[in-house]
Motif scaffolding. Structure first.
Motif, PDB file in Angstrom:
ATOM      1  N   ILE A  85      -1.592  -2.802 -10.540  1.00 54.16           N
ATOM      2  CA  ILE A  85      -1.618  -1.488  -9.891  1.00 54.16           C
ATOM      3  C   ILE A  85      -3.087  -1.115  -9.661  1.00 54.16           C
ATOM      4  O   ILE A  85      -3.865  -1.046 -10.620  1.00 54.16           O
ATOM      5  CB  ILE A  85      -0.937  -0.421 -10.788  1.00 54.16           C
ATOM      6  CG1 ILE A  85       0.517  -0.831 -11.095  1.00 54.16           C
ATOM      7  CG2 ILE A  85      -0.988   0.952 -10.120  1.00 54.16           C
ATOM      8  CD1 ILE A  85       1.183  -0.015 -12.208  1.00 54.16           C
ATOM      9  N   LEU A  86      -3.445  -0.910  -8.391  1.00 51.86           N
ATOM     10  CA  LEU A  86      -4.832  -0.561  -8.075  1.00 51.86           C
ATOM     11  C   LEU A  86      -4.903   0.901  -7.636  1.00 51.86           C
ATOM     12  O   LEU A  86      -4.198   1.314  -6.707  1.00 51.86           O
ATOM     13  CB  LEU A  86      -5.372  -1.473  -6.967  1.00 51.86           C
ATOM     14  CG  LEU A  86      -5.262  -2.979  -7.245  1.00 51.86           C
ATOM     15  CD1 LEU A  86      -5.846  -3.782  -6.088  1.00 51.86           C
ATOM     16  CD2 LEU A  86      -5.965  -3.340  -8.551  1.00 51.86           C
TER      17      LEU A  86
ATOM     18  N   GLU B  34       0.841  -1.212   0.000  1.00 52.52           N
ATOM     19  CA  GLU B  34       0.000   0.000   0.000  1.00 52.52           C
ATOM     20  C   GLU B  34       0.871   1.255   0.000  1.00 52.52           C
ATOM     21  O   GLU B  34       1.741   1.414   0.849  1.00 52.52           O
ATOM     22  CB  GLU B  34      -0.912   0.003   1.223  1.00 52.52           C
ATOM     23  CG  GLU B  34      -1.855   1.195   1.229  1.00 52.52           C
ATOM     24  CD  GLU B  34      -2.733   1.217   2.461  1.00 52.52           C
ATOM     25  OE1 GLU B  34      -3.452   0.231   2.718  1.00 52.52           O
ATOM     26  OE2 GLU B  34      -2.683   2.232   3.184  1.00 52.52           O
ATOM     27  N   VAL B  35       0.615   2.117  -0.961  1.00 50.09           N
ATOM     28  CA  VAL B  35       1.331   3.396  -1.012  1.00 50.09           C
ATOM     29  C   VAL B  35       0.335   4.535  -0.776  1.00 50.09           C
ATOM     30  O   VAL B  35      -0.880   4.339  -0.845  1.00 50.09           O
ATOM     31  CB  VAL B  35       2.074   3.601  -2.363  1.00 50.09           C
ATOM     32  CG1 VAL B  35       3.044   2.465  -2.631  1.00 50.09           C
ATOM     33  CG2 VAL B  35       1.110   3.758  -3.531  1.00 50.09           C
ATOM     34  N   MET B  36       0.864   5.736  -0.476  1.00 51.58           N
ATOM     35  CA  MET B  36      -0.028   6.856  -0.188  1.00 51.58           C
ATOM     36  C   MET B  36      -0.808   7.274  -1.434  1.00 51.58           C
ATOM     37  O   MET B  36      -0.374   7.022  -2.558  1.00 51.58           O
ATOM     38  CB  MET B  36       0.773   8.023   0.381  1.00 51.58           C
ATOM     39  CG  MET B  36       1.097   7.802   1.853  1.00 51.58           C
ATOM     40  SD  MET B  36       1.760   9.266   2.627  1.00 51.58           S
ATOM     41  CE  MET B  36       1.739   8.724   4.354  1.00 51.58           C
TER      42      MET B  36
ATOM     43  N   ALA C 137       1.048   5.466  -7.004  1.00 51.89           N
ATOM     44  CA  ALA C 137       0.931   4.020  -7.221  1.00 51.89           C
ATOM     45  C   ALA C 137       1.286   3.665  -8.669  1.00 51.89           C
ATOM     46  O   ALA C 137       2.050   2.718  -8.924  1.00 51.89           O
ATOM     47  CB  ALA C 137      -0.489   3.562  -6.892  1.00 51.89           C
ATOM     48  N   LEU C 138       0.752   4.423  -9.605  1.00 53.62           N
ATOM     49  CA  LEU C 138       0.999   4.125 -11.019  1.00 53.62           C
ATOM     50  C   LEU C 138       2.482   4.280 -11.364  1.00 53.62           C
ATOM     51  O   LEU C 138       3.094   3.399 -11.972  1.00 53.62           O
ATOM     52  CB  LEU C 138       0.148   5.059 -11.894  1.00 53.62           C
ATOM     53  CG  LEU C 138       0.387   4.973 -13.405  1.00 53.62           C
ATOM     54  CD1 LEU C 138       0.151   3.557 -13.907  1.00 53.62           C
ATOM     55  CD2 LEU C 138      -0.510   5.960 -14.159  1.00 53.62           C
ATOM     56  N   TYR C 139       3.033   5.389 -10.933  1.00 53.22           N
ATOM     57  CA  TYR C 139       4.420   5.714 -11.263  1.00 53.22           C
ATOM     58  C   TYR C 139       5.384   4.685 -10.676  1.00 53.22           C
ATOM     59  O   TYR C 139       6.282   4.174 -11.353  1.00 53.22           O
ATOM     60  CB  TYR C 139       4.683   7.096 -10.670  1.00 53.22           C
ATOM     61  CG  TYR C 139       5.815   7.882 -11.246  1.00 53.22           C
ATOM     62  CD1 TYR C 139       5.711   8.508 -12.485  1.00 53.22           C
ATOM     63  CD2 TYR C 139       6.983   8.060 -10.521  1.00 53.22           C
ATOM     64  CE1 TYR C 139       6.751   9.268 -12.983  1.00 53.22           C
ATOM     65  CE2 TYR C 139       8.025   8.818 -11.011  1.00 53.22           C
ATOM     66  CZ  TYR C 139       7.905   9.419 -12.243  1.00 53.22           C
ATOM     67  OH  TYR C 139       8.930  10.184 -12.726  1.00 53.22           O
TER      68      TYR C 139
ATOM     69  N   ILE D 165       0.515  -3.258  -6.272  1.00 53.11           N
ATOM     70  CA  ILE D 165       0.597  -1.943  -5.627  1.00 53.11           C
ATOM     71  C   ILE D 165      -0.824  -1.402  -5.461  1.00 53.11           C
ATOM     72  O   ILE D 165      -1.585  -1.386  -6.435  1.00 53.11           O
ATOM     73  CB  ILE D 165       1.371  -0.927  -6.504  1.00 53.11           C
ATOM     74  CG1 ILE D 165       2.692  -1.494  -6.966  1.00 53.11           C
ATOM     75  CG2 ILE D 165       1.526   0.416  -5.784  1.00 53.11           C
ATOM     76  CD1 ILE D 165       3.819  -1.316  -6.054  1.00 53.11           C
ATOM     77  N   VAL D 166      -1.142  -0.980  -4.245  1.00 52.70           N
ATOM     78  CA  VAL D 166      -2.477  -0.437  -3.982  1.00 52.70           C
ATOM     79  C   VAL D 166      -2.348   0.991  -3.454  1.00 52.70           C
ATOM     80  O   VAL D 166      -1.711   1.214  -2.419  1.00 52.70           O
ATOM     81  CB  VAL D 166      -3.210  -1.287  -2.902  1.00 52.70           C
ATOM     82  CG1 VAL D 166      -4.631  -0.783  -2.686  1.00 52.70           C
ATOM     83  CG2 VAL D 166      -3.223  -2.750  -3.276  1.00 52.70           C
ATOM     84  N   ALA D 167      -2.943   1.939  -4.140  1.00 56.77           N
ATOM     85  CA  ALA D 167      -3.020   3.298  -3.578  1.00 56.77           C
ATOM     86  C   ALA D 167      -3.994   3.218  -2.408  1.00 56.77           C
ATOM     87  O   ALA D 167      -5.005   2.515  -2.487  1.00 56.77           O
ATOM     88  CB  ALA D 167      -3.535   4.268  -4.632  1.00 56.77           C
TER      89      ALA D 167
END
Ligand code: ADP
Length: 319
Positions: free
Chosen positions: A189-190, A167-169, A177-179, A219-221
Motif C-alpha cells: 500500500i503506497l 490507483e485509488v483516489m 488506499a490503506l483501508y 494499491i497506490v493513492a
C-alpha cells in the motif's frame, strides 16, 4: 431561527443526498423553513435558491451524487464573492446555513461564519481526510466500491499470474488506499504520507513469487506517485508482467452504503440541532460513536493522521 439554507460543495460523495434529506426534514419538523442552494457557493453568488419541502427530498436517500448539484467556485475564495453570497442569503431571510462538503467547502463555511452568517459544516468526502471526525460521508461507500473492483482484479491477476498496480483516489491522504488495501489483502500500500523505496517493493514482490504467490496487488493513492510509471518500473525490475489500473471517478458514484446513509442522516439531524441552539462555525463529527461539534478552524488547522497501527498491520498481513 425561522429559515435556513443548505448547499453541497466541492467533490461529490455518496450519502450527500441522505444528509440533505435529514437536514430538510428535521428542520421542517422543528418549524424551520429550508432553502436549497444549487451548485454550492456558485449558486450562493448567483442567488440560485429553491424552497424545499418534505416531498422535494423524497426518493433520494439511496441515490449517490447530490440533488442540489455541486461545483467549484474560485470567486467565493475572495472577500467580494463571500460578501455577495452573504447579501443573497440575507435577501432571502436566511438566518443559518448548512454546508456539506470537503475541507475546501469547510473553509468557505468558516469564511461565511466570520462575516456573521451562522454556518454549520457536515464533512463529506471519499478521501476521509478531515480531522475531528472518524468518518466522513461517502468514505464507506467508496471503500466498498474499491474493494469490489479489487475482487474482480484479483480473479484475473491470479489466473494470469500478474502484478497489478491499482490507483485509488487520495491526492493528499492515503486513508482510502490503506483501508481498501487491508480489506482486499493487497501486498503493498503506497500512500502520500509515507515515503517508499520501489527497489524494496520489487524485492518483496519477487520473494512473494518465490514463496508461491500467484499474483501481487499494489494499491497506490494518487498522491503517492504515478501508478503507470510505478507499474513500468516494477515490470522492468522484477521481470513480472505488470498492469496499472486507475479506478478514477467510478469511486465517487453509486448508491450510498447503509453506514453512509445512517452517518449522513445522523449528521444532518445534529446540524439542525446545533443551528437551532444558535451554535455557529462548527463541524459535526462522529468520534467513537458520539456525534460532536468542533470549531471549523480547529478542524482545518490539522491534517488527519493516517492510522499507523493499521498501516503496520497491513505490512505484516501481506506476507
Ligand atoms: P472540497 O470541499 O471537496 O474539498 P474544494 O477544495 O474544491 O472541494 O472546495 C470547494 C469550494 O469551496 C471551492 O470551489 C470554493 O468555492 C470554496 N472554498 C475553498 N477554499 C476556500 C477558502 N479558503 N475560502 C472560501 N471558500 C473556499
Amino acid at each position: 431561527m425561522n429559515r435556513i439554507g443548505i448547499l453541497t460543495s466541492g467533490g461529490d460523495a455518496p450519502g450527500m443526498n441522505a444528509a440533505i434529506r435529514a437536514v430538510v426534514r428535521k428542520a421542517l419538523h422543528n418549524g424551520i423553513e429550508v432553502y436549497g442552494i444549487h451548485r454550492g457557493f456558485l449558486g450562493l453568488i448567483n442567488s440560485d435558491f429553491v424552497k424545499l419541502d418534505l416531498r422535494s427530498v423524497g426518493d433520494i436517500i439511496h441515490r449517490g451524487g447530490t440533488m442540489l448539484l455541486t461545483a467549484r467556485c474560485e470567486e467565493f475564495k475572495t472577500k467580494e464573492g463571500q460578501e455577495k453570497g452573504l447579501k443573497n442569503l440575507e435577501a432571502f431571510g436566511i438566518e443559518g446555513l448548512v454546508v456539506i462538503g470537503g475541507d475546501g467547502s469547510l473553509r468557505g463555511a468558516n469564511a461565511l461564519s466570520k462575516l456573521g452568517m451562522p454556518t454549520i459544516g457536515i464533512p463529506a468526502t471519499i478521501d476521509n481526510d478531515i480531522a475531528y471526525t472518524d468518518n466522513c460521508i461517502g468514505f464507506d461507500t467508496a471503500a466498498n466500491t474499491v474493494v469490489d473492483a479489487l475482487n474482480k482484479v484479483r480473479d484475473t491477476a491470479t489466473s494470469h499470474e500478474r502484478t497489478f498496480v491499482i490507483e485509488v483516489m487520495g491526492r493528499r491522504a492515503g486513508h482510502l488506499a490503506l483501508y481498501t488495501g487491508i480489506a482486499s489483502g493487497a501486498e503493498t500500500i503506497l500512500v502520500p504520507e509515507i515515503p517508499f523505496e520501489l527497489d524494496a517493493i520489487c524485492e518483496k514482490i519477487k520473494q512473494g513469487y518465490v514463496r508461491g504467490k500467484l499474483h501481487s496487488i499494489i494499491i497506490v493513492a494518487e498522491g503517492a506517485g504515478n501508478s503507470i510509471e510505478i507499474g513500468k518500473t516494477i515490470q522492468e525490475k522484477t521481470g513480472l508482467e505488470t498492469r496499472a489500473i486507475i479506478l478514477g471517478h467510478l469511486q465517487r458514484g453509486g448508491n450510498p452504503s447503509a453506514y453512509d446513509r445512517i452517518l449522513a442522516s445522523s449528521m444532518g439531524g445534529k446540524a439542525v440541532d446545533l443551528i437551532t441552539q444558535n451554535v455557529k462555525d462548527k463541524m459535526v463529527g462522529v468520534v467513537n460513536g458520539e456525534f460532536v461539534a468542533t470549531d471549523i478552524e480547529k478542524v482545518l488547522s490539522v491534517s488527519k493522521p493516517l492510522n499507523m497501527q493499521l498501516y503496520e498491520l497491513a505490512d505484516i498481513l501481506s506476507l
